[in-house]
Write a protein that holds these residues in place. Structure first.
Motif, PDB file in Angstrom:
ATOM      1  N   MET A  74       0.825  -1.210   0.000  1.00  0.00           N
ATOM      2  CA  MET A  74       0.000   0.000   0.000  1.00  0.00           C
ATOM      3  C   MET A  74       0.856   1.256   0.000  1.00  0.00           C
ATOM      4  N   LEU A  75       1.920   1.234   0.774  1.00  0.00           N
ATOM      5  CA  LEU A  75       2.817   2.387   0.793  1.00  0.00           C
ATOM      6  C   LEU A  75       3.509   2.556  -0.553  1.00  0.00           C
ATOM      7  N   ASN A  76       3.857   1.456  -1.179  1.00  0.00           N
ATOM      8  CA  ASN A  76       4.483   1.519  -2.499  1.00  0.00           C
ATOM      9  C   ASN A  76       3.545   2.180  -3.509  1.00  0.00           C
ATOM     10  N   ARG A  77       2.265   1.787  -3.472  1.00  0.00           N
ATOM     11  CA  ARG A  77       1.282   2.422  -4.364  1.00  0.00           C
ATOM     12  C   ARG A  77       1.103   3.891  -4.023  1.00  0.00           C
ATOM     13  N   ALA A  78       1.079   4.218  -2.733  1.00  0.00           N
ATOM     14  CA  ALA A  78       0.917   5.612  -2.325  1.00  0.00           C
ATOM     15  C   ALA A  78       2.097   6.462  -2.807  1.00  0.00           C
ATOM     16  N   ILE A  79       3.289   5.922  -2.708  1.00  0.00           N
ATOM     17  CA  ILE A  79       4.475   6.646  -3.198  1.00  0.00           C
ATOM     18  C   ILE A  79       4.380   6.830  -4.707  1.00  0.00           C
ATOM     19  N   PHE A  80       3.965   5.787  -5.416  1.00  0.00           N
ATOM     20  CA  PHE A  80       3.808   5.881  -6.871  1.00  0.00           C
ATOM     21  C   PHE A  80       2.853   7.007  -7.246  1.00  0.00           C
ATOM     22  N   TRP A  81       1.675   7.048  -6.614  1.00  0.00           N
ATOM     23  CA  TRP A  81       0.693   8.083  -6.946  1.00  0.00           C
ATOM     24  C   TRP A  81       1.182   9.469  -6.551  1.00  0.00           C
ATOM     25  N   ALA A  82       1.900   9.586  -5.449  1.00  0.00           N
ATOM     26  CA  ALA A  82       2.435  10.885  -5.049  1.00  0.00           C
ATOM     27  C   ALA A  82       3.479  11.373  -6.047  1.00  0.00           C
ATOM     28  N   VAL A  83       4.288  10.472  -6.559  1.00  0.00           N
ATOM     29  CA  VAL A  83       5.286  10.846  -7.565  1.00  0.00           C
ATOM     30  C   VAL A  83       4.596  11.238  -8.876  1.00  0.00           C
ATOM     31  N   ILE A  84       3.564  10.509  -9.273  1.00  0.00           N
ATOM     32  CA  ILE A  84       2.799  10.873 -10.476  1.00  0.00           C
ATOM     33  C   ILE A  84       2.195  12.267 -10.303  1.00  0.00           C
ATOM     34  N   GLY A  85       1.643  12.535  -9.133  1.00  0.00           N
ATOM     35  CA  GLY A  85       1.098  13.866  -8.861  1.00  0.00           C
ATOM     36  C   GLY A  85       2.159  14.945  -8.923  1.00  0.00           C
ATOM     37  N   SER A  86       3.341  14.656  -8.383  1.00  0.00           N
ATOM     38  CA  SER A  86       4.438  15.629  -8.411  1.00  0.00           C
ATOM     39  C   SER A  86       4.902  15.909  -9.836  1.00  0.00           C
ATOM     40  N   ILE A  87       4.992  14.873 -10.628  1.00  0.00           N
ATOM     41  CA  ILE A  87       5.382  15.057 -12.035  1.00  0.00           C
ATOM     42  C   ILE A  87       4.331  15.892 -12.760  1.00  0.00           C
ATOM     43  N   SER A  88       3.062  15.626 -12.486  1.00  0.00           N
ATOM     44  CA  SER A  88       1.993  16.395 -13.125  1.00  0.00           C
ATOM     45  C   SER A  88       2.077  17.871 -12.760  1.00  0.00           C
ATOM     46  N   VAL A  89       2.352  18.160 -11.499  1.00  0.00           N
ATOM     47  CA  VAL A  89       2.466  19.551 -11.067  1.00  0.00           C
ATOM     48  C   VAL A  89       3.670  20.219 -11.735  1.00  0.00           C
ATOM     49  N   ALA A  90       4.786  19.514 -11.808  1.00  0.00           N
ATOM     50  CA  ALA A  90       5.973  20.087 -12.435  1.00  0.00           C
ATOM     51  C   ALA A  90       5.714  20.373 -13.916  1.00  0.00           C
ATOM     52  N   VAL A  91       5.065  19.437 -14.602  1.00  0.00           N
ATOM     53  CA  VAL A  91       4.727  19.649 -16.012  1.00  0.00           C
ATOM     54  C   VAL A  91       3.750  20.818 -16.148  1.00  0.00           C
ATOM     55  N   LEU A  92       2.810  20.910 -15.220  1.00  0.00           N
ATOM     56  CA  LEU A  92       1.847  22.002 -15.229  1.00  0.00           C
ATOM     57  C   LEU A  92       2.546  23.361 -15.169  1.00  0.00           C
ATOM     58  N   VAL A  93       3.507  23.505 -14.282  1.00  0.00           N
ATOM     59  CA  VAL A  93       4.228  24.770 -14.142  1.00  0.00           C
ATOM     60  C   VAL A  93       5.030  25.063 -15.411  1.00  0.00           C
ATOM     61  N   VAL A  94       5.677  24.054 -15.962  1.00  0.00           N
ATOM     62  CA  VAL A  94       6.439  24.246 -17.200  1.00  0.00           C
ATOM     63  C   VAL A  94       5.508  24.664 -18.334  1.00  0.00           C
ATOM     64  N   VAL A  95       4.364  24.005 -18.465  1.00  0.00           N
ATOM     65  CA  VAL A  95       3.398  24.342 -19.518  1.00  0.00           C
ATOM     66  C   VAL A  95       2.885  25.766 -19.330  1.00  0.00           C
ATOM     67  N   ALA A  96       2.621  26.154 -18.093  1.00  0.00           N
ATOM     68  CA  ALA A  96       2.124  27.507 -17.836  1.00  0.00           C
ATOM     69  C   ALA A  96       3.135  28.560 -18.281  1.00  0.00           C
ATOM     70  N   PHE A  97       4.395  28.364 -17.918  1.00  0.00           N
ATOM     71  CA  PHE A  97       5.417  29.329 -18.306  1.00  0.00           C
ATOM     72  C   PHE A  97       5.683  29.301 -19.814  1.00  0.00           C
ATOM     73  N   ALA A  98       5.752  28.107 -20.390  1.00  0.00           N
ATOM     74  CA  ALA A  98       6.020  28.000 -21.826  1.00  0.00           C
ATOM     75  C   ALA A  98       4.884  28.606 -22.643  1.00  0.00           C
ATOM     76  N   SER A  99       3.652  28.325 -22.252  1.00  0.00           N
ATOM     77  CA  SER A  99       2.526  28.873 -23.012  1.00  0.00           C
ATOM     78  C   SER A  99       2.427  30.384 -22.850  1.00  0.00           C
ATOM     79  N   ALA A 100       2.793  30.905 -21.681  1.00  0.00           N
ATOM     80  CA  ALA A 100       2.814  32.358 -21.513  1.00  0.00           C
ATOM     81  C   ALA A 100       3.910  32.968 -22.379  1.00  0.00           C
ATOM     82  N   PHE A 101       5.038  32.302 -22.436  1.00  0.00           N
ATOM     83  CA  PHE A 101       6.140  32.805 -23.253  1.00  0.00           C
ATOM     84  C   PHE A 101       5.781  32.788 -24.733  1.00  0.00           C
TER      85      PHE A 101
END
Length: 143
Positions: A74-101
């Motif tokens: 269960m902890l392994n799955r929780a870590i997996f989903w937290a990492v997926i969420g973190s990657i999504s947030v990082a991509v979100l910030v990059v997309v926001a800055f790139a699209s503004a640029f």
């Protein structure tokens, strides 16, 4: 050809929009640290229990191993989903800055990425809650 550089007001607008995802990223990082710490404790306990010889009086403690394996999964799955969420947030910030640029519309893409990040964060919290429930419901039955 790249568009002109962003004005200060455009850049400050993008930075203000990136503040909420940055807080989510901080929360996910803290959650991952907690999850990894709990995972390490389970691994350490498993190693100790597996090191008990079969003829030792403490051998009955090995009955805790299946429960520890369920918690680790269960902890392994929780870590997996937290990492997926973190990657999504990082991509979100990059997309926001790139699209503004590049001065392109990004609202739908950012909204989808934010929903993916929140969904993964929720899945991580659900697995974490299930693991905590197992840890507390059978607390020290094997001590």
């Amino acid at each position: 050809m790249l568009p002109d550089t962003l004005t200060v007001s455009q850049l400050s607008h993008v930075i203000s929009q990136a503040a909420a995802p940055a807080f989510l990223l901080g929360a996910l990082a803290a959650l991952i640290a907690v999850l990894i710490s709990r995972q390490n404790r389970i691994v350490d306990r498993t190693i100790v229990l597996n090191g008990i010889p079969e003829d030792d009086v403490r051998c009955r403690l090995k009955a805790d191993l299946p429960r520890l394996m369920r918690r680790a999964a269960m902890l392994n799955r929780a870590i997996f989903w937290a990492v997926i969420g973190s990657i999504s947030v990082a991509v979100l910030v990059v997309v926001a800055f790139a699209s503004a640029f590049l001065q392109i519309q990004h609202e739908r893409g950012v909204a989808i990425l934010f929903m993916v990040a929140l969904g993964a964060f929720t899945a991580s919290l659900v697995d974490f809650a299930r693991e905590v429930r197992i840890a507390l419901s059978e607390f020290d039955h094997y001590a």
